[in-house]
Design a protein around this motif. Sequence first.
Motif: not given
Length: 170
Positions: A148-152
Amino acid sequence: MEGGDVEVLDEIRAGREAAGMALVGEVGAVAEAAAAMSGRFRRGGRLLAVGRAEAAADAAHVAVEFTHPVIVGKPALPALCLGAEPALLPIWGRPQDIAVGVRPAVGDLAAARSLGMLTVALTVNATCAEADHVLAARSADPLVAREIHVTMYHLLWELVHVFLESEAQT
């Protein structure tokens, strides 16, 4: 597949779907952070990324995203990774800069914020009182939270460029 295997897969799928829906809930916060970041870049600011332990690799990835555009025509933006050393933020940072903390510990972004830097925290199910913008992954699974952080931060990169381009056209 045996019954136990199906149950495990169903649990994994449910966890990822819940985290994905939580990301949808964070879209407004991501857009607000990107708008604030574009303003700092426009005024000559740099992105300084930090992350402790395994989050240091993600902090390096954040810096690379901004300095090495993968889309033709997008400008490189100034960014540095300070690794697992948030204590370097007040040494390297300037008021117009952006401090991004990947899964920061309490206090990691406090000095940056006190200098007037824009602070963005990528957290897991938590708040970060010293951050101007808190983007939470909201997953108990650390691997899903990291995805999710990578996507963010990919969304941040893209939206920062969208805001910079729209401001240049006005």
